[in-house]
Design an enzyme around this catalytic site. Structure first.
Site, short mmCIF file in Angstrom:
data_model
loop_
_atom_site.label_atom_id
_atom_site.label_comp_id
_atom_site.label_asym_id
_atom_site.label_seq_id
_atom_site.Cartn_x
_atom_site.Cartn_y
_atom_site.Cartn_z
N ASN A 1 -9.47 4.87 0.23
CA ASN A 1 -9.00 4.31 1.49
C ASN A 1 -7.73 3.51 1.24
O ASN A 1 -7.77 2.31 0.94
CB ASN A 1 -10.10 3.44 2.11
CG ASN A 1 -11.24 4.29 2.59
OD1 ASN A 1 -11.14 4.95 3.63
ND2 ASN A 1 -12.32 4.33 1.81
N GLU A 2 -6.63 4.19 1.38
CA GLU A 2 -5.34 3.59 1.07
C GLU A 2 -4.96 2.60 2.18
O GLU A 2 -5.59 2.58 3.24
CB GLU A 2 -4.27 4.70 0.95
CG GLU A 2 -4.55 5.70 -0.15
CD GLU A 2 -4.43 5.12 -1.57
OE1 GLU A 2 -4.48 3.89 -1.75
OE2 GLU A 2 -4.30 5.93 -2.51
#
Ligand code: F6R
Length: 629
Positions: free
Chosen positions: A161-162
């Site tokens: 989850n950037e």
């Protein structure tokens, strides 16, 4: 979470436990998992575990395997869900997370295959959405994740989850951040080979777990850990969402804890034992806070910034400032090997013996010269006998395109030579290399002959780089330690063979000075493994005559510079020396420019000394004394 939090942890918004090392943390977590499995199984239910990949969980998985093999812990009634998978990789690709989990855990325990869930990296694009929805449903059907294991990326990601991932996000395909792809570059032999996409559980999926433990090791993670633990909850750092979970914890080692307020600015959270190092830390911090040189700090500056305690113990400011200024001043020396025939009372290195035998340990062929090429240059110029020891071949770092360039040149040279018949065998050899590169494809394992070629490319580059700082080829040694030749990045394991090789070299050389790195690095990284190998080898030499008078100097690579209070020796580089170092770095043609960033750090170190009120130099290479325990 039952542990009471101390006042020192006041800035931490999520419970954070600091362990002496990753092995200790892994042990505690594995024991907790064992209890969880037993409790759930007693209640007739499976335990549901959320799994992570990467370097971080490796010690934890090793401990689980040990518990299974030596203490009979069973995983028959355990269901697992992995966080993520690279999109586009087959399950049997050497870098796929499916393969990683098999190698690192599942193939060594008794978990039934049907209980293992990992997102599929090969679902066709138009089926990704459905696949992700099914993954979510499978988690719910299993009763939800009881304990989710997490690592943290330098972007602050959990799973993949950037930055920008919302708190509600679910399992989906995402685009990997540039930094994440750079961090994976060595696994894939070049950033260009790292997949651009991945399928990951969302932040929302992760937060549905009943308990979460995020692990982080090494000082490389210290900055992002501090932001996630102490900073605001923000989409820019998905790990910060753990602050909102009722049962999330961070398990970190000393290196990863360095930027937490309780360690970085301990006077803000409680009484401090004012050792010389801590005192220097406070004074340098105060100077940076005020943007004023040390000698211009006044009593009020200290009092207004929580340092009245220090002042009452060691003040007034004027005296304190002078003491620290002198200490900083004494760290600066243009004579890293000691200045012969000079009073060395306040010098970092002793004058005698002269000349000294100096060993510069370089974990991979590029590390030593890149980090301390200027110091090597000075030592040599001042008459010392300097030997650069490349501990590993670094071959896994070299891209296929580089190997192809060399093999193709050789092929063309042989084929176009006037007397080409004479070169027939060599030409065939080169043709074979070109064929092997093509045959193994973008992500295939390198056959030994190709690995050898890649190692030789880096050997040549190190020799060239060493020559640029004045060292002859006889002053560069290649140990090609076996742990590297047998392993892959993030999964290396050293053995007695590695230690014996280094110990033999030490005994042969009986150095007066050793330069080494990796003491605070991620434990699975090459520098860290090399550091431990050297440390063990030195222990084996304990009691031998030479070792008592051998000084050990730690240096830092491209990732993290020492802070002013940590420096025991700062070696200034003149503009000319800096130029020579830069020239040396250009010799590493097969490496990405990311590997070559130390000149910026060297300039920043000099600027820092300047702003503390000391002399202004072009650049500096900095060292910390390491005392073996
Ligand atoms: C892995 C994962 C990632 C990693 C993170 C840290 O499944 O989801 O979030 O935990 O990138 O990687 P390492 O542990 O290699 O530093």
């Amino acid at each position: 979470m039952s542990r009471r939090r101390s006042a020192a942890e006041a800035f931490e918004k999520v419970p954070t436990q600091v362990f002496a090392n990753s092995a200790e943390a892994a042990k505690e977590l594995a024991a907790e998992v064992r209890k969880l499995i037993e409790t759930k199984n007693k209640a007739g239910k499976p335990a549901v575990l959320g799994m992570a990949t990467g370097s971080t969980p490796v010690p934890f998985y090793r401990e689980l395997i040990r518990l299974h093999k030596e203490e009979g812990m069973s995983f028959k009634n355990v269901i697992t869900f992995n966080l993520d998978e690279y999109y586009g990789l087959n399950a049997d690709h050497p870098e796929s997370y499916a393969r990683f989990m098999a190698d690192q855990l599942f193939d060594h325990i008794d978990i039934p295959k049907k209980n293992i869930h990992i997102p599929k990296g090969t679902v066709p694009s138009d089926q990704v959405f459905a696949h992700c929805r099914e993954y979510e449903e499978a988690i719910d059907t299993a009763g939800g994740v009881d304990l989710q294991i997490l690592g943290i990326g330098r972007t602050g990601h959990i799973g993949f989850n950037e930055p920008g991932s919302s708190k509600e996000s679910l399992t989906r395909r995402i685009t990997l951040d540039r930094i994440t792809r750079q961090d994976a570059a060595s696994d894939f032999r070049g950033e260009e080979n790292v997949p651009h996409f991945a399928i990951t559980m969302g932040v929302g999926t992760i937060l549905r777990a009943k308990k979460l433990v995020l692990m982080a090791w090494g000082e490389n993670k210290a900055g992002i850990v501090a932001k996630a633990v102490e900073g605001p909850v923000t989409e820019a750092i998905s790990a910060s969402f753990l602050q909102d979970h009722p049962d999330a914890r961070f398990f970190i080692d000393a290196g990863a804890s360095r930027e937490l307020t309780r360690f970085k600015l301990p006077w803000l959270v409680g009484p401090v034992n004012w050792t010389p190092r801590e005192t220097q830390r406070a004074v340098c911090w105060q100077s940076a806070q005020m943007s004023r040189p040390v000698l211009k700090l006044v009593d009020e500056d200290y009092n207004e910034h929580g340092l009245s305690d220090l002042l009452s113990e060691q003040g007034p400011a004027y005296q304190l400032n002078i003491r620290i200024f002198n200490r900083l001043q004494h760290t600066i020396t243009g004579w890293p090997g000691g200045k012969p025939d000079a009073d060395d009372t306040y010098r970092p290195e002793r004058a005698r013996p002269f000349p000294k035998r100096c060993l510069v340990f370089s974990p991979e062929p590029q590390d030593g010269v890149i980090a301390i090429g200027g110091t090597i240059d000075r030592l040599r110029e001042q008459g010392h006998d300097v030997q650069v020891v490349s501990l590993t071949s670094g071959s896994l770092r070299v891209a296929d395109s580089e190997a192809d360039k060399f093999a193709s040149t050789l092929l063309e040279l042989g084929a176009t030579a006037a007397d080409s018949a004479q070169w027939k065998e060599q030409t065939e050899y080169a043709r074979e290399l070109v064929r092997l590169i093509e045959e193994k494809g973008e992500f295939g394992e390198d056959p030994p002959v190709l690995r050898r070629l890649k190692a030789l490319i880096l050997r040549g580059e190190l020799r060239d780089a060493a020559a640029a700082v004045g060292l002859g080829t006889d002053k560069v040694v290649f140990l090609d330690l076996p742990f590297y030749e047998k392993g892959r990045y993030r999964r290396f394991r050293s053995s007695e063979e590695d230690v014996a090789t280094v110990a033999a070299l030490l005994r042969e050389w009986k150095p007066h000075q050793i330069y080494l790195t990796g003491d605070a690095a991620d434990p699975s990284s090459v520098p860290s493994i090399c550091f431990k190998v050297i440390e063990t080898a030195l222990k084996q030499c304990e009691g031998e005559e030479w070792i008592g008078s051998c000084t050990n100097w730690l240096y830092r690579g491209k990732e993290k510079a020492f802070e002013p209070h940590e420096i025991d020796m700062a070696v200034p580089l003149s503009p000319n020396q800096m130029e020579r170092k830069l020239r040396a770095l250009t010799r590493y043609q097969s490496l990405s420019s990311l590997e070559l960033q130390t000149p910026d750090l060297n300039r920043a170190a000099a600027a820092q000394y300047d702003s503390l009120g000391l002399a202004e130099y072009e650049a500096m290479e900095c060292f910390q004394r390491w005392r073996r325990v």
